[in-house]
Design a protein around this motif. Structure first.
Motif, PDB file in Angstrom:
ATOM      1  N   VAL A  10      39.151  80.962  65.046  1.00  0.00           N
ATOM      2  CA  VAL A  10      38.821  81.944  64.178  1.00  0.00           C
ATOM      3  C   VAL A  10      39.801  82.964  64.207  1.00  0.00           C
ATOM      4  O   VAL A  10      40.471  83.363  65.194  1.00  0.00           O
ATOM      5  CB  VAL A  10      37.231  82.596  64.423  1.00  0.00           C
ATOM      6  N   GLY A  11      39.797  83.984  63.074  1.00  0.00           N
ATOM      7  CA  GLY A  11      40.536  84.917  62.950  1.00  0.00           C
ATOM      8  C   GLY A  11      42.303  84.716  62.538  1.00  0.00           C
ATOM      9  O   GLY A  11      42.506  83.667  62.226  1.00  0.00           O
ATOM     10  N   PRO A  12      42.987  85.756  62.398  1.00  0.00           N
ATOM     11  CA  PRO A  12      44.344  85.579  61.798  1.00  0.00           C
ATOM     12  C   PRO A  12      45.248  84.294  62.697  1.00  0.00           C
ATOM     13  O   PRO A  12      45.082  84.365  64.058  1.00  0.00           O
ATOM     14  CB  PRO A  12      45.034  86.601  61.827  1.00  0.00           C
ATOM     15  N   MET A  13      45.779  83.574  62.177  1.00  0.00           N
ATOM     16  CA  MET A  13      46.929  82.678  62.642  1.00  0.00           C
ATOM     17  C   MET A  13      48.150  82.780  62.420  1.00  0.00           C
ATOM     18  O   MET A  13      48.925  81.951  61.550  1.00  0.00           O
ATOM     19  CB  MET A  13      46.319  81.233  62.692  1.00  0.00           C
ATOM     20  N   PRO A  14      48.858  84.167  62.513  1.00  0.00           N
ATOM     21  CA  PRO A  14      50.243  84.251  61.941  1.00  0.00           C
ATOM     22  C   PRO A  14      51.051  83.215  62.859  1.00  0.00           C
ATOM     23  O   PRO A  14      50.822  83.001  63.712  1.00  0.00           O
ATOM     24  CB  PRO A  14      50.555  85.631  62.187  1.00  0.00           C
ATOM     25  N   SER A  15      52.507  82.895  62.117  1.00  0.00           N
ATOM     26  CA  SER A  15      53.349  82.102  62.677  1.00  0.00           C
ATOM     27  C   SER A  15      53.816  83.327  64.078  1.00  0.00           C
ATOM     28  O   SER A  15      54.267  84.349  63.835  1.00  0.00           O
ATOM     29  CB  SER A  15      54.455  81.834  61.967  1.00  0.00           C
ATOM     30  N   PRO A  16      54.005  82.640  65.196  1.00  0.00           N
ATOM     31  CA  PRO A  16      54.524  83.418  66.262  1.00  0.00           C
ATOM     32  C   PRO A  16      55.922  83.685  66.537  1.00  0.00           C
ATOM     33  O   PRO A  16      56.513  83.482  67.605  1.00  0.00           O
ATOM     34  CB  PRO A  16      53.838  82.649  67.723  1.00  0.00           C
ATOM     35  N   THR A  17      56.610  83.937  65.409  1.00  0.00           N
ATOM     36  CA  THR A  17      57.870  84.079  65.394  1.00  0.00           C
ATOM     37  C   THR A  17      58.576  85.148  66.688  1.00  0.00           C
ATOM     38  O   THR A  17      59.411  84.915  67.220  1.00  0.00           O
ATOM     39  CB  THR A  17      58.519  84.258  64.127  1.00  0.00           C
ATOM     40  N   LEU A  38      50.429  73.987  57.804  1.00  0.00           N
ATOM     41  CA  LEU A  38      49.562  72.768  58.532  1.00  0.00           C
ATOM     42  C   LEU A  38      49.081  73.143  59.779  1.00  0.00           C
ATOM     43  O   LEU A  38      48.055  72.596  60.086  1.00  0.00           O
ATOM     44  CB  LEU A  38      50.640  71.725  58.832  1.00  0.00           C
ATOM     45  N   ALA A  39      49.908  74.085  60.738  1.00  0.00           N
ATOM     46  CA  ALA A  39      49.446  74.270  61.991  1.00  0.00           C
ATOM     47  C   ALA A  39      48.182  75.214  61.756  1.00  0.00           C
ATOM     48  O   ALA A  39      47.185  75.077  62.544  1.00  0.00           O
ATOM     49  CB  ALA A  39      50.511  75.306  62.480  1.00  0.00           C
ATOM     50  N   ARG A  40      48.133  75.969  60.692  1.00  0.00           N
ATOM     51  CA  ARG A  40      46.616  76.673  60.562  1.00  0.00           C
ATOM     52  C   ARG A  40      45.493  75.848  60.168  1.00  0.00           C
ATOM     53  O   ARG A  40      44.472  75.874  60.512  1.00  0.00           O
ATOM     54  CB  ARG A  40      46.823  77.907  59.195  1.00  0.00           C
ATOM     55  N   GLY A  41      45.926  74.812  59.526  1.00  0.00           N
ATOM     56  CA  GLY A  41      44.846  73.840  58.966  1.00  0.00           C
ATOM     57  C   GLY A  41      44.469  73.174  60.245  1.00  0.00           C
ATOM     58  O   GLY A  41      43.267  72.961  60.180  1.00  0.00           O
ATOM     59  N   MET A  42      45.443  72.952  61.185  1.00  0.00           N
ATOM     60  CA  MET A  42      44.803  72.319  62.352  1.00  0.00           C
ATOM     61  C   MET A  42      43.871  73.230  63.130  1.00  0.00           C
ATOM     62  O   MET A  42      42.999  72.697  63.784  1.00  0.00           O
ATOM     63  CB  MET A  42      46.122  71.486  63.199  1.00  0.00           C
ATOM     64  N   GLY A  43      44.347  74.394  63.287  1.00  0.00           N
ATOM     65  CA  GLY A  43      43.899  75.367  64.082  1.00  0.00           C
ATOM     66  C   GLY A  43      42.338  75.558  63.814  1.00  0.00           C
ATOM     67  O   GLY A  43      41.535  75.575  64.555  1.00  0.00           O
ATOM     68  N   ARG A  44      42.262  75.777  62.203  1.00  0.00           N
ATOM     69  CA  ARG A  44      41.154  76.057  61.647  1.00  0.00           C
ATOM     70  C   ARG A  44      39.904  74.890  62.057  1.00  0.00           C
ATOM     71  O   ARG A  44      38.706  75.213  62.386  1.00  0.00           O
ATOM     72  CB  ARG A  44      40.917  76.378  60.273  1.00  0.00           C
ATOM     73  N   ALA A  45      40.588  73.758  61.918  1.00  0.00           N
ATOM     74  CA  ALA A  45      39.640  72.463  62.271  1.00  0.00           C
ATOM     75  C   ALA A  45      39.409  72.255  63.545  1.00  0.00           C
ATOM     76  O   ALA A  45      38.147  71.817  63.983  1.00  0.00           O
ATOM     77  CB  ALA A  45      40.478  71.167  61.793  1.00  0.00           C
ATOM     78  N   GLN A 100      51.707  81.751  70.975  1.00  0.00           N
ATOM     79  CA  GLN A 100      50.277  82.175  70.770  1.00  0.00           C
ATOM     80  C   GLN A 100      49.165  81.179  70.979  1.00  0.00           C
ATOM     81  O   GLN A 100      49.012  80.166  70.512  1.00  0.00           O
ATOM     82  CB  GLN A 100      50.089  82.737  69.363  1.00  0.00           C
ATOM     83  N   PRO A 101      48.597  81.705  72.102  1.00  0.00           N
ATOM     84  CA  PRO A 101      47.452  80.628  72.508  1.00  0.00           C
ATOM     85  C   PRO A 101      46.102  80.944  71.798  1.00  0.00           C
ATOM     86  O   PRO A 101      45.709  82.064  71.357  1.00  0.00           O
ATOM     87  CB  PRO A 101      47.124  80.988  74.042  1.00  0.00           C
ATOM     88  N   TYR A 102      45.364  80.110  71.470  1.00  0.00           N
ATOM     89  CA  TYR A 102      44.161  80.252  70.860  1.00  0.00           C
ATOM     90  C   TYR A 102      42.885  79.406  71.720  1.00  0.00           C
ATOM     91  O   TYR A 102      43.277  78.242  71.848  1.00  0.00           O
ATOM     92  CB  TYR A 102      44.187  79.629  69.428  1.00  0.00           C
ATOM     93  N   ALA A 103      41.775  79.939  71.793  1.00  0.00           N
ATOM     94  CA  ALA A 103      40.556  79.141  72.172  1.00  0.00           C
ATOM     95  C   ALA A 103      40.096  78.409  71.208  1.00  0.00           C
ATOM     96  O   ALA A 103      39.902  78.974  70.124  1.00  0.00           O
ATOM     97  CB  ALA A 103      39.603  80.482  72.621  1.00  0.00           C
TER      98      ALA A 103
END
Length: 157
Positions: free
Chosen positions: A53-60, A42-49, A65-68
Motif C-alpha cells: 500500500v502507498g506509493p511505489m516510486p522507482s528506487p532510482t 509492471l513492478a507496481r502491479g506486482m507490488g499491489r497484488a 526499496q523494501p516493502y511489507a
C-alpha cells in the motif's frame, strides 16, 4: 518463453498482478527494457497484488526499496550502478534469493543473473503505445503453469 503485447499501462499493471500470484520467496524478477517501456509499471502491479500500500516510486536514487507484503518485496533500480562489485559493496546481493521477492530493474548494469529467475523484457512502440513483453522463467518449477496463465490472460482480453 512466452511473448505477448500490452496496449496500455493498465494492461501492463494487470500482467504484473497476474505474475505476482505465482511468485514465491526466493524468486527474482529481472525487468529489462529501455526507459519508459513499462518496467516500473509492471513492478507496481506486482507490488499491489502482493499487498503493498502507498506509493511505489522507482528506487532510482535509493537503489533498493523494501516493502511489507504477503511476501517481503525488494524493488531494485540498478541504473546508476557500474558493475557487480558496486552492487555487492552496497550489500544488495543479500536480498537476492532470500526471504522475499526481488524485482530488479536494469539488472544488465551489473550482469545480475541468479539461477532462479524470471526475465521480463520490454520493447515499446511509442507511436502505438504497445509493449511487446517477453516472459522467460529459469529454474522455476512452475514455468509452464505461468506461461499457460499468461497465454489465457492475453486471450481473454
Amino acid at each position: 518463453m512466452i511473448e505477448i503485447k500490452t496496449r496500455c499501462e493498465e494492461e501492463t499493471r494487470a500482467l504484473g498482478a497476474l505474475l505476482a500470484g505465482y511468485m514465491e520467496p526466493g524468486d527474482t524478477v529481472l525487468l529489462m527494457g529501455e526507459m519508459g517501456s513499462g518496467k516500473s509499471v509492471l513492478a507496481r502491479g506486482m507490488g499491489r497484488a502482493l499487498g503493498v500500500v502507498g506509493p511505489m516510486p522507482s528506487p532510482t536514487f535509493t537503489l533498493m526499496q523494501p516493502y511489507a507484503a504477503r511476501i517481503p518485496l525488494y524493488h531494485f533500480d540498478l541504473y546508476r550502478l557500474e558493475d557487480y562489485e558496486e552492487f555487492e559493496a552496497a550489500g544488495l546481493h543479500e536480498f537476492i534469493g532470500g526471504d522475499g521477492l526481488a524485482l530488479v530493474e536494469w539488472p544488465e548494469q551489473v550482469d545480475l543473473c541468479p539461477p532462479r529467475r524470471m526475465e521480463i523484457r520490454f520493447e515499446r512502440d511509442f507511436e502505438d503505445d504497445l509493449r511487446k513483453v517477453r516472459v522467460e522463467c529459469f529454474d522455476m518449477g512452475r514455468a509452464q503453469e505461468i506461461y499457460r496463465a499468461v497465454k489465457e490472460w492475453e486471450e481473454a482480453r
